[in-house]
Design an enzyme around this catalytic site. Structure first.
Site, mmCIF file in Angstrom:
data_model
loop_
_atom_site.group_PDB
_atom_site.id
_atom_site.type_symbol
_atom_site.label_atom_id
_atom_site.label_comp_id
_atom_site.label_asym_id
_atom_site.label_seq_id
_atom_site.Cartn_x
_atom_site.Cartn_y
_atom_site.Cartn_z
ATOM 1 N N VAL A 283 0.844 -1.203 0.000
ATOM 2 C CA VAL A 283 0.000 0.000 0.000
ATOM 3 C C VAL A 283 0.877 1.251 0.000
ATOM 4 O O VAL A 283 0.564 2.256 -0.644
ATOM 5 C CB VAL A 283 -0.952 -0.009 1.214
ATOM 6 C CG1 VAL A 283 -1.693 1.320 1.343
ATOM 7 C CG2 VAL A 283 -1.942 -1.153 1.106
ATOM 8 N N ILE A 286 2.282 2.249 -3.523
ATOM 9 C CA ILE A 286 1.340 2.684 -4.568
ATOM 10 C C ILE A 286 0.697 4.005 -4.171
ATOM 11 O O ILE A 286 0.016 4.081 -3.143
ATOM 12 C CB ILE A 286 0.240 1.616 -4.777
ATOM 13 C CG1 ILE A 286 0.871 0.288 -5.193
ATOM 14 C CG2 ILE A 286 -0.759 2.088 -5.836
ATOM 15 C CD1 ILE A 286 -0.114 -0.859 -5.217
ATOM 16 N N ASP A 330 -3.066 24.833 -41.261
ATOM 17 C CA ASP A 330 -3.747 25.171 -42.501
ATOM 18 C C ASP A 330 -3.590 26.674 -42.724
ATOM 19 O O ASP A 330 -3.260 27.415 -41.797
ATOM 20 C CB ASP A 330 -5.227 24.786 -42.379
ATOM 21 C CG ASP A 330 -5.980 24.925 -43.683
ATOM 22 O OD1 ASP A 330 -5.350 24.813 -44.742
ATOM 23 O OD2 ASP A 330 -7.200 25.143 -43.642
ATOM 24 N N ASN A 709 5.662 7.901 -0.750
ATOM 25 C CA ASN A 709 5.710 6.449 -0.872
ATOM 26 C C ASN A 709 7.084 5.887 -0.525
ATOM 27 O O ASN A 709 7.200 4.893 0.208
ATOM 28 C CB ASN A 709 5.335 6.033 -2.296
ATOM 29 C CG ASN A 709 3.917 6.443 -2.672
ATOM 30 O OD1 ASN A 709 3.679 7.021 -3.707
ATOM 31 N ND2 ASN A 709 2.965 6.146 -1.797
ATOM 32 N N ASN A 739 -1.952 8.905 2.263
ATOM 33 C CA ASN A 739 -1.906 8.914 0.796
ATOM 34 C C ASN A 739 -3.123 9.583 0.167
ATOM 35 O O ASN A 739 -3.016 10.186 -0.898
ATOM 36 C CB ASN A 739 -1.794 7.486 0.260
ATOM 37 C CG ASN A 739 -0.413 6.890 0.502
ATOM 38 O OD1 ASN A 739 0.450 7.537 1.100
ATOM 39 N ND2 ASN A 739 -0.209 5.661 0.052
ATOM 40 N N THR A 742 -4.335 13.458 3.534
ATOM 41 C CA THR A 742 -3.306 14.501 3.671
ATOM 42 C C THR A 742 -2.740 14.892 2.309
ATOM 43 O O THR A 742 -2.716 16.064 1.934
ATOM 44 C CB THR A 742 -2.177 14.014 4.598
ATOM 45 O OG1 THR A 742 -2.734 13.598 5.850
ATOM 46 C CG2 THR A 742 -1.169 15.133 4.838
ATOM 47 N N ASP A 743 -2.268 13.866 1.557
ATOM 48 C CA ASP A 743 -1.682 14.155 0.237
ATOM 49 C C ASP A 743 -2.733 14.712 -0.721
ATOM 50 O O ASP A 743 -2.453 15.589 -1.530
ATOM 51 C CB ASP A 743 -1.073 12.885 -0.355
ATOM 52 C CG ASP A 743 0.224 12.489 0.362
ATOM 53 O OD1 ASP A 743 0.603 13.215 1.295
ATOM 54 O OD2 ASP A 743 0.827 11.477 -0.022
#
Length: 901
Positions: A283, A286, A330, A709, A739, A742-743
């Site tokens: 965990v 990732i 063009d 991580n 993860n 907070t993040d």
């Protein structure tokens, strides 16, 4: 089949048809053989396929694995949280891309619903046209066409009476094409096949008959649809970067989990215990919030671009803009206004320049550096009056919501003459009451002129004529300078033609103007014009062009400064394309190639020449497609702009397709990744700037999350080695809180980080440059090591002085607080936060406050205490946590300082 290279009779014979069409029974047989006159629907863009696409990227697969492992380990809530992230990301991505596969359906809207054909004509007596559904038309049908009709299928013209067709949606050429039935050389390009009618084009003038030769997917527009079908999806640089990053994170997750199990078993833990601990490591490795955060980061860029008139249809296109190296644009409607404008007038008393662009009658006529009015210059007044009377166009003012626009009804060339007359002080709209048209000779490609006979008052008539300069001269006997009229001899004719040649070299469309005034006897003179009688007075020359937009020159200069190469690819003529390219700054020392020259080259030859070519003229859709393919084979990131159907296949295979929002067809809008709401080339520059900012902010987000991580993994494995009999340092649910909560709160402000100076003075980043480059890798290693060391120290200290539960608690809180400080680190790669300013991103200040408050709440709220396994910290513990976690910020500032010097 080269239908344009056959005579009318040969075409009818090959199709087993006649100039009276075919019978109903024969039409039914051919319908069974050739099928309906409609385009195939691409079933690959189904809803299910779009949904599966969202679920098939590496990061989502990795999250699925983490969710499954959590469920098998009995961590049901953890599993549900991870699945919720997957579902949220899938919904956002699916909604964004749902309409991306609608291009072929949009092409169908160009088809005429009904058409008139000849069928079951009697052996004796006249044929009566039958109106049928356009989808039921078959090869061999004889089509009856007139002004305002949309062509239902490709057809070979049998008879053309003043027939003009707007083919800009197919060829990119801005002016209507005059059609004829004459046989053409076999090598004639699609844009020059004046004896053909193409499906989806619009008749602007005249009438005629044509035999249907191709239907459905065999038409030119069908071939374009086929190219769109075959092109498939282009993998964007950000997708490649994320795939690489996900594989790396997946490898890190697997390696760290196995390492955890091996170390634990060697330390005396049971295999079941180590499986549960390795779940925490998995965990940790990732970044569960990454897919959603990346989507939000790009969505923020989408919103910013929308405010700057760039509408993004596919999220990945936001980042791709930042990597663009080449813009293939063009000409008509993109670099230019697609509005013919008179630029220069030559009369016996001198040369007049006209400023202002487009159909708005705003601008001045300038002679010898001074603004003049036609009323003060008789020769100019005469030319403007004559060209306005020999004219069927109307200029209309349109006011919508206090915004004034000018529209035309009629031929763009004639409209340009009306606008020029307005700029000179004349009022062509009043001519209808002053002059009465008595007779006219319509323009014909063989005669190459148009003439009108107008009555000003009883027994006072005017012949007004315009056309090709050499033709008008051949009908003129005199050339008047002031009050003196000279006979046009060979020397004078040569001088006038040389002036016309000079205008043509500027890529102007050049018209000659002539007139004659007299009594009722002038009728005979008018009737003699078709016989070539030389009786008129030559008035002068008019040079006009579809002009570049005002802002294009500056935009192209900005592109060059940003390391972007601009290439023009147009269906227009070589001379016109070259002149416009030089005027806007695209063509300096590059080469100009035509579509025919391109067809003579194989892919290897094109690849060897592509970096030297600045302009491609007279290009067909398939040729533009080859240009984009060649650039992509050279590993360039290509942006392609366009507005017509002819641009759609190349737009689809480009790394980013850009369509015009106002003049663009439905096809280009549905195929494109981005739409310019204001059709402004300068908006592309703004979008590229935003694209570069988005990528830079994505790197900040990724750097921030991956640091978390790596820090978690080092802390988990470090605790396993240093404290072999202690429980896991942080639990999986605590890791998910950091993860995701907070993040999650702190990554959004990073996505909103404003642009730093100098972004647009740097070359585009290479296609294969990873998100995590060497500098970011060093920063991640540096900060995550500081983070892990601080967490382990605080955990060790608490383990020795208090309970295991308190030690876990302080490890969790310190992990979250490290991220709060690290978020401020990640706002810039090298610039100090003190010089950048804490308050320059108010969202970061707000998120910091909310994150700390939620973290504090997690330690005092009974529900969160049970849910996360936390307890209240003493004031001393909070001071120690903040002191240690701030070290990550302080030491990173020191590192940045040494990097800068």
């Amino acid at each position: 089949m080269s239908w344009h290279a056959l005579t009318e009779n040969d075409v009818l014979e090959k199709l087993e048809s006649t100039d009276s069409g075919i019978t109903m029974d024969e039409a039914q047989r051919r319908l069974e053989k050739y099928g309906y006159n409609e385009l195939h629907k691409d079933e690959s863009g189904s809803t299910l396929r779009l949904l599966l696409r969202q679920l098939s990227n590496y990061l989502v697969i990795l999250l699925f694995i983490a969710s499954l492992v959590s469920f098998l380990a009995g961590k049901t809530f953890d599993s549900i949280v991870i699945l919720s992230v997957i579902i949220l990301n899938t919904i956002v991505g699916f909604v964004q891309e749902y309409r991306a596969e609608k291009a072929l359906e949009a092409i169908k809207s160009l088809s005429s619903p009904e058409s008139k054909v000849l069928r079951d004509c009697p052996d004796f007596g006249g044929c009566i046209a039958t109106r049928i559904k356009a989808r039921s038309i078959v090869p061999g049908d004889l089509l009856i066409i007139e002004t305002g009709d949309r062509v239902p299928a490709d057809a070979r013209i049998i008879e053309a009476l003043n027939l003009e067709v707007d083919e800009s949606m197919l060829t990119g050429e801005s002016t209507p094409v005059r059609k004829s039935s004459e046989k053409l050389p076999i090598e004639t390009s699609v844009a020059d096949r004046v004896n053909m009618l193409f499906s989806g084009t619009l008749l602007t003038h005249g009438r005629g008959r044509a035999v249907i030769v191709e239907t459905g997917m065999d038409t030119e527009i069908g071939k374009i649809a086929g190219l769109i079908e075959e092109s498939g999806e282009v993998i964007t640089p950000i997708q490649m970067d994320l795939n690489r990053l996900t594989r790396s994170l997946g490898g890190l997750a697997v390696i760290s989990s196995f390492l955890t199990i091996i170390i634990g078993v060697l330390r005396g833990y049971s295999l079941l215990e180590m499986f549960l601990i390795s779940l925490a490591t998995l965990v940790s490795a990732i970044p569960e919030g990454l897919p959603a955060v990346l989507t939000v980061t790009m969505a923020v860029g989408v919103n910013r671009m929308a405010k700057r008139k760039a509408i993004i249809r596919k999220l990945q296109a936001v980042d791709t803009l930042g990597t663009a190296e080449v813009i293939v644009t063009d000409k008509t409607g993109t670099l230019t206004l697609n509005q013919m404008t008179v630029r220069e007038i030559v009369t016996p008393d001198g040369i007049y320049n006209i400023d202002g662009i487009g159909y708005e009658p705003k601008g001045d006529i300038i002679k010898d550096g001074k603004i003049v009015k036609a009323s003060d210059h008789p020769a100019l007044d005469l030319l403007l009056r004559t060209s306005s009377l020999c004219n069927d166009a109307k200029l209309v003012r349109d006011e919508i919501e206090k915004e004034t626009t000018w529209k035309i009804f009629g031929d763009p060339t004639e409209a340009a003459l009306i606008v020029a007359a307005n700029k000179g002080g004349l009022e062509p709209s009043e001519f209808d009451s002053k002059y009465k048209r008595v007779n006219e000779i319509p323009f014909d490609p063989k005669r190459r002129f148009m003439a009108t006979l107008d009555m000003e008052k009883q027994d006072n008539f005017l012949i007004n004529l315009k056309g090709a300069p050499e033709t008008v001269l051949s009908l003129s006997s005199h050339y008047c300078i002031s009050d003196k009229c000279l006979v046009i001899d060979e020397k004078l004719e040569e001088m006038i033609l040389n002036q016309a040649e000079k205008l043509a070299h500027k890529a102007y469309r050049v018209l000659g103007i002539a007139y004659l005034e007299g009594g009722s006897s002038i009728h005979e003179i008018f009737n003699g014009l078709e016989s070539g009688d030389r009786t008129l007075i030559f008035v002068g020359l008019v040079g006009m062009i579809d002009p570049p937009r005002d802002e294009v020159v500056e935009s192209i200069e900005i592109c060059k400064a940003a390391g972007l190469r601009v290439i023009m690819a147009t269906g227009d003529h070589k001379t016109t394309a070259e002149a416009i390219a030089k005027e806007v700054g695209i063509l300096n020392d590059g080469l100009v190639f035509t579509g025919e020259e391109l067809d003579m080259m194989d892919d290897y030859e094109i690849d060897n020449s592509i970096d030297k070519i600045s302009v491609f003229a007279r290009t067909s859709p398939s040729q533009k497609y080859r240009v984009i393919e060649s650039l992509r084979r050279q590993d360039h990131v290509v942006a392609m702009t366009g507005d017509g159907v002819n641009d759609a296949p190349a737009l689809k295979i480009a790394d980013i397709g850009i369509a015009m929002g106002i003049t663009g067809t439905d096809v280009t809008k549905e195929t494109a990744d981005m739409i310019l709401a204001d059709d402004n080339f300068a908006t592309i520059v703004n979008a590229i700037e935003e694209g570069r900012l988005v990528f830079e902010n994505i790197t900040k987000v990724v750097k921030f999350l991956v640091t978390t991580n790596v820090g978690e993994i080092i802390a988990l494995i470090g605790a396993l080695i240093l404290f072999p009999r202690a429980p896991i340092i942080v639990t999986p649910i605590q890791i998910l809180w950091v993860n995701l909560v907070t993040d999650g709160l702190l990554t959004i402000p990073l996505a909103l980080e404003p642009m730093e100076e100098g972004y647009m003075n740097q070359p585009p980043r290479p296609r294969h440059k990873p998100i995590i480059d060497k500098e970011i890798m060093e920063s991640i290693g540096y900060v995550s090591t500081i983070m892990a060391a601080g967490i382990l120290y605080l955990y060790s200290n608490k383990l020795n002085t208090s309970s295991v539960f308190q030690a876990q608690n302080i490890a969790f809180i310190s992990l979250a607080m490290y991220q709060v400080f690290n978020a401020h680190n990640c706002r810039s790669r090298l610039e100090s936060i003190f010089s950048k300013g804490f308050l320059t991103n108010r969202y970061m200040i707000l998120s910091t406050i909310v994150s700390v408050l939620l973290l504090y709440l997690s330690t005092i709220n009974p529900f969160l205490q049970r849910f996360l396994g936390t307890m209240q910290l003493s004031m001393t513990d909070w001071v120690r946590v903040i002191s240690f976690s701030s070290l990550a910020f302080i030491l990173q500032e020191v590192r940045k300082y040494f990097k800068r010097i």
